[in-house]
Structure formats: C-alpha cells, structure tokens
Design a protein around this motif. Structure first.
Motif, PDB file in Angstrom:
ATOM      1  N   VAL A   3      32.916  38.913  47.338  1.00 34.90           N
ATOM      2  CA  VAL A   3      32.292  38.792  46.029  1.00 34.90           C
ATOM      3  C   VAL A   3      32.613  37.391  45.525  1.00 34.90           C
ATOM      4  CG1 VAL A   3      32.237  39.671  43.672  1.00 34.90           C
ATOM      5  CG2 VAL A   3      32.513  41.248  45.582  1.00 34.90           C
ATOM      6  N   LEU A   4      31.584  36.605  45.242  1.00 40.60           N
ATOM      7  CA  LEU A   4      31.791  35.220  44.851  1.00 40.60           C
ATOM      8  C   LEU A   4      32.193  35.083  43.389  1.00 40.60           C
ATOM      9  CD1 LEU A   4      28.810  33.572  46.746  1.00 40.60           C
ATOM     10  CD2 LEU A   4      31.185  33.764  47.467  1.00 40.60           C
ATOM     11  N   ALA A   5      31.838  36.034  42.546  1.00 41.14           N
ATOM     12  CA  ALA A   5      32.185  35.964  41.134  1.00 41.14           C
ATOM     13  C   ALA A   5      33.621  36.413  40.919  1.00 41.14           C
ATOM     14  CB  ALA A   5      31.235  36.827  40.317  1.00 41.14           C
ATOM     15  N   ASP A   6      34.201  35.972  39.807  1.00 42.46           N
ATOM     16  CA  ASP A   6      35.559  36.364  39.443  1.00 42.46           C
ATOM     17  C   ASP A   6      35.584  37.845  39.076  1.00 42.46           C
ATOM     18  OD1 ASP A   6      38.217  36.234  38.754  1.00 42.46           O
ATOM     19  OD2 ASP A   6      37.820  35.499  36.724  1.00 42.46           O
ATOM     20  N   ALA A   7      36.584  38.564  39.532  1.00 45.06           N
ATOM     21  CA  ALA A   7      36.653  40.008  39.297  1.00 45.06           C
ATOM     22  C   ALA A   7      36.824  40.356  37.828  1.00 45.06           C
ATOM     23  CB  ALA A   7      37.793  40.617  40.105  1.00 45.06           C
ATOM     24  N   LYS A  13      32.661  42.289  38.218  1.00 47.30           N
ATOM     25  CA  LYS A  13      32.974  43.713  38.147  1.00 47.30           C
ATOM     26  C   LYS A  13      31.785  44.550  38.597  1.00 47.30           C
ATOM     27  CE  LYS A  13      34.653  47.280  35.032  1.00 47.30           C
ATOM     28  NZ  LYS A  13      35.049  47.605  33.653  1.00 47.30           N
ATOM     29  N   ALA A  14      30.577  44.161  38.177  1.00 43.43           N
ATOM     30  CA  ALA A  14      29.380  44.895  38.595  1.00 43.43           C
ATOM     31  C   ALA A  14      29.194  44.811  40.106  1.00 43.43           C
ATOM     32  CB  ALA A  14      28.159  44.354  37.869  1.00 43.43           C
ATOM     33  N   SER A  15      29.422  43.645  40.682  1.00 42.71           N
ATOM     34  CA  SER A  15      29.289  43.482  42.133  1.00 42.71           C
ATOM     35  C   SER A  15      30.282  44.359  42.879  1.00 42.71           C
ATOM     36  CB  SER A  15      29.497  42.021  42.529  1.00 42.71           C
ATOM     37  OG  SER A  15      28.534  41.209  41.952  1.00 42.71           O
ATOM     38  N   ILE A  16      31.519  44.372  42.401  1.00 44.33           N
ATOM     39  CA  ILE A  16      32.552  45.178  43.055  1.00 44.33           C
ATOM     40  C   ILE A  16      32.226  46.660  42.934  1.00 44.33           C
ATOM     41  CG2 ILE A  16      34.979  45.859  42.908  1.00 44.33           C
ATOM     42  CD1 ILE A  16      35.544  42.891  42.163  1.00 44.33           C
ATOM     43  N   LEU A  17      31.722  47.080  41.767  1.00 42.07           N
ATOM     44  CA  LEU A  17      31.375  48.488  41.589  1.00 42.07           C
ATOM     45  C   LEU A  17      30.188  48.891  42.461  1.00 42.07           C
ATOM     46  CD1 LEU A  17      31.897  48.893  37.755  1.00 42.07           C
ATOM     47  CD2 LEU A  17      33.238  49.953  39.575  1.00 42.07           C
ATOM     48  N   LEU A  18      29.206  47.999  42.632  1.00 44.01           N
ATOM     49  CA  LEU A  18      28.082  48.286  43.532  1.00 44.01           C
ATOM     50  C   LEU A  18      28.570  48.466  44.965  1.00 44.01           C
ATOM     51  CD1 LEU A  18      25.335  45.873  42.182  1.00 44.01           C
ATOM     52  CD2 LEU A  18      25.208  48.361  42.244  1.00 44.01           C
ATOM     53  N   LEU A  19      29.452  47.578  45.401  1.00 37.47           N
ATOM     54  CA  LEU A  19      30.000  47.684  46.754  1.00 37.47           C
ATOM     55  C   LEU A  19      30.831  48.951  46.910  1.00 37.47           C
ATOM     56  CD1 LEU A  19      31.094  43.980  47.332  1.00 37.47           C
ATOM     57  CD2 LEU A  19      29.072  45.129  48.232  1.00 37.47           C
ATOM     58  N   ALA A  20      31.596  49.297  45.873  1.00 37.28           N
ATOM     59  CA  ALA A  20      32.412  50.512  45.926  1.00 37.28           C
ATOM     60  C   ALA A  20      31.540  51.760  45.975  1.00 37.28           C
ATOM     61  CB  ALA A  20      33.339  50.562  44.710  1.00 37.28           C
ATOM     62  N   TRP A  21      30.412  51.748  45.264  1.00 39.71           N
ATOM     63  CA  TRP A  21      29.509  52.910  45.275  1.00 39.71           C
ATOM     64  C   TRP A  21      28.942  53.131  46.679  1.00 39.71           C
ATOM     65  CZ3 TRP A  21      28.351  56.967  42.398  1.00 39.71           C
ATOM     66  CH2 TRP A  21      27.190  57.686  42.694  1.00 39.71           C
TER      67      TRP A  21
END
Length: 93
Positions: A3-7, A13-21
């Motif tokens: 994820v290139l954006a800061d967590a 956070k949205a990117s991490i949640l999409l990947l987690a889903w």
C-alpha cells in the motif's frame, strides 16, 4: 501487496481494508471490524462504478483490470493466486 499511502491517512486505511476484505482477514478490534464490514458493503459498488467509468471512457485494458479487482472483491478470492475450492471453510489451514 504494498500500500503506497500512509496507513494513518483515509486513503491508506481504505486500501488496507479493501485488501483485508479480499484476503478474508478478521480484525481483533471492534472498530476495525466495523470499518471492514462497511467496506464489504460498499466496496463492490465503488468498484463497479469505477468499471463503468473506465468502460465508458473506452479504456479496455484498464476496464479489464478494474473488473478483475471487482470480481476478486465480490468473491473474496484473489485472481490467479488461490484455487476456487479455497473459499470453502472446511479446506482452510
């Protein structure tokens, strides 16, 4: 995936949640679980809208990639990385 954006940012956070889903992760925290549920409800709609936008623009290669991501999100299965039978709970490690 990276994820290139800061967590700590909303985008990260949205990117991490999409990947987690897609990866079927279960967070321990109630707030993250709630956020993950929200992403699960609305992520498919957003990805379908992105697909329609790139399709209407006439960008076939981008449309194919977005559609692949959309299908991965809806089926919660990474394309080309897992066997379809991995979706069955009895076959998990």
């Amino acid at each position: 995936l990276r994820v290139l954006a800061d967590a700590t940012s909303a985008c990260g956070k949205a990117s991490i949640l999409l990947l987690a889903w897609i990866s079927r992760l279960q967070p321990e925290s109630f707030s993250l679980s709630s956020d993950l549920h929200y992403v699960g409800q609305n992520g498919g709609r957003i990805l379908r809208a992105m697909f329609e936008m790139v399709r209407c623009q006439g960008w076939p290669s981008t449309a194919q990639r977005v559609l692949s991501l959309c299908q991965a999100f809806e089926h919660r299965l990474w394309p080309r990385h897992h066997h379809p039978l991995a979706q069955l709970n009895m076959l998990k490690d």
